[in-house]
Each structure stands twice: as structure tokens, then as C-alpha cells.
Design a protein around this motif. Sequence first.
Motif, short mmCIF file in Angstrom:
data_model
loop_
_atom_site.label_atom_id
_atom_site.label_comp_id
_atom_site.label_asym_id
_atom_site.label_seq_id
_atom_site.Cartn_x
_atom_site.Cartn_y
_atom_site.Cartn_z
N GLN A 35 0.84 -1.19 0.00
CA GLN A 35 0.00 0.00 0.00
C GLN A 35 0.88 1.24 0.00
OE1 GLN A 35 -2.81 0.02 3.23
NE2 GLN A 35 -3.87 -1.78 2.47
N GLY A 36 0.53 2.20 -0.83
CA GLY A 36 1.29 3.45 -0.90
C GLY A 36 2.42 3.44 -1.89
N ASP A 37 2.75 2.28 -2.45
CA ASP A 37 3.83 2.21 -3.44
C ASP A 37 3.39 2.81 -4.76
OD1 ASP A 37 5.65 0.95 -1.78
OD2 ASP A 37 5.23 -1.06 -2.53
N GLY A 38 4.36 3.31 -5.49
CA GLY A 38 4.11 3.87 -6.81
C GLY A 38 5.28 3.60 -7.74
N GLU A 39 5.28 4.28 -8.86
CA GLU A 39 6.33 4.07 -9.86
C GLU A 39 7.72 4.41 -9.32
OE1 GLU A 39 3.44 5.59 -10.52
OE2 GLU A 39 2.54 4.35 -12.10
N ALA A 40 7.81 5.39 -8.43
CA ALA A 40 9.12 5.78 -7.89
C ALA A 40 9.77 4.62 -7.15
CB ALA A 40 8.98 6.99 -6.96
N GLU A 41 8.98 3.88 -6.36
CA GLU A 41 9.52 2.73 -5.64
C GLU A 41 9.93 1.62 -6.61
OE1 GLU A 41 7.44 5.19 -2.80
OE2 GLU A 41 6.72 4.35 -4.68
N ALA A 42 9.11 1.40 -7.63
CA ALA A 42 9.43 0.37 -8.62
C ALA A 42 10.71 0.72 -9.38
CB ALA A 42 8.26 0.20 -9.59
N ASP A 43 10.85 1.98 -9.76
CA ASP A 43 12.06 2.41 -10.46
C ASP A 43 13.30 2.25 -9.59
OD1 ASP A 43 10.86 3.13 -12.91
OD2 ASP A 43 10.45 5.17 -12.21
N ARG A 44 13.19 2.69 -8.33
CA ARG A 44 14.32 2.61 -7.42
C ARG A 44 14.74 1.16 -7.20
NH1 ARG A 44 12.23 5.53 -3.54
NH2 ARG A 44 11.89 3.95 -1.96
N LEU A 45 13.76 0.28 -7.02
CA LEU A 45 14.05 -1.13 -6.79
C LEU A 45 14.66 -1.78 -8.03
CD1 LEU A 45 13.83 -3.32 -4.63
CD2 LEU A 45 11.54 -3.82 -5.49
N ALA A 46 14.13 -1.48 -9.21
CA ALA A 46 14.67 -2.04 -10.45
C ALA A 46 16.13 -1.62 -10.65
CB ALA A 46 13.81 -1.62 -11.64
N THR A 47 16.42 -0.36 -10.40
CA THR A 47 17.79 0.14 -10.56
C THR A 47 18.72 -0.55 -9.58
OG1 THR A 47 16.98 2.27 -11.36
CG2 THR A 47 19.23 2.21 -10.47
#
Length: 147
Positions: A35-47
Motif C-alpha cells: 500500500q502506498g507504493d508507486g512508480e518511484a519505488e518500482a524504479d528505485r528497486l529495479a535500478t
Amino acid sequence: MRALLQRVSSASVTVEGEVIGQTGRGLMVLICAMQGDGEAEADRLATKIAKLRIFPDEDGRMNRSVLDIGGGALVVSQFTLAADTKRGNRPGFSTAAAPEDGRRLYTYFADALAGQGIAVETGRFGADMQVALVNDGPVTIWMDTSE
């Protein structure tokens, strides 16, 4: 977002008897949107995952990333990574993202990881999947963007 990474020699995911995703040497990535996750978290994790040095160099030290070795990744949605086991004997999953958000962020994350230059295959969101893998090492790492 939460991820459980496993360094693998090979991994595959099967749905209804059909292999729908697989990788050779590389990473098995179990992923959960919270809950509360967005594209910024996905981008940071992928990098972070793309650059994480968990593969051996010529001296056997964990000094190479999945990018460095030309490895692939099998990304599988796993909402049970949100399990809360603090009370009772039945885990709760109320901190996981709603299914619509989870699906969107799962797809976004897989695309973001592929955008880092990694060959990515996926499971099927919400499906009953059978996952097979050969854990290399074994090396298993927990990652959470909230930490």
C-alpha cells in the motif's frame, strides 16, 4: 515494494502445465507491491536490483551484477511477501497493495527492470503458478523500499 531475490542457475514458472516464463543464469525476483507504493519505488528497486553485485568474479567474490554477467531475470508476483505474522497463526495481507495497483506496479517493475538492459520474463499476475529454480550459492536477498 518488497522483493525476494534469488541468484539462480535457472528458473521457470508454469501455469496450467505450460511454461510461461524462464531464465538461465541470473535472478529469480519475487515481487510485492505494498500500500502506498508507486512508480518511484518500482524504479528505485529495479535500478538497485540491476546493479546489485551478488555474482562471483574470477576470484569467487560477489563483485558482479546481473548486468555484468549478461544474466536474465524471472519476475513473479508474490503478494504473500506482505504477510503479517505478528498475531495469531494465520498471516494477514492487509498491507499489500490492492489487486489493481499490484498488477499495474508488477508490470511496471518488470518493464523498468528490462529497461535497465536485463532480459526479463514474467509469471502471470494472480494465477496459480508453479515455480521451479536452482538457487545458486545459495544466495537469497530480501529488499524493501520502505527500509
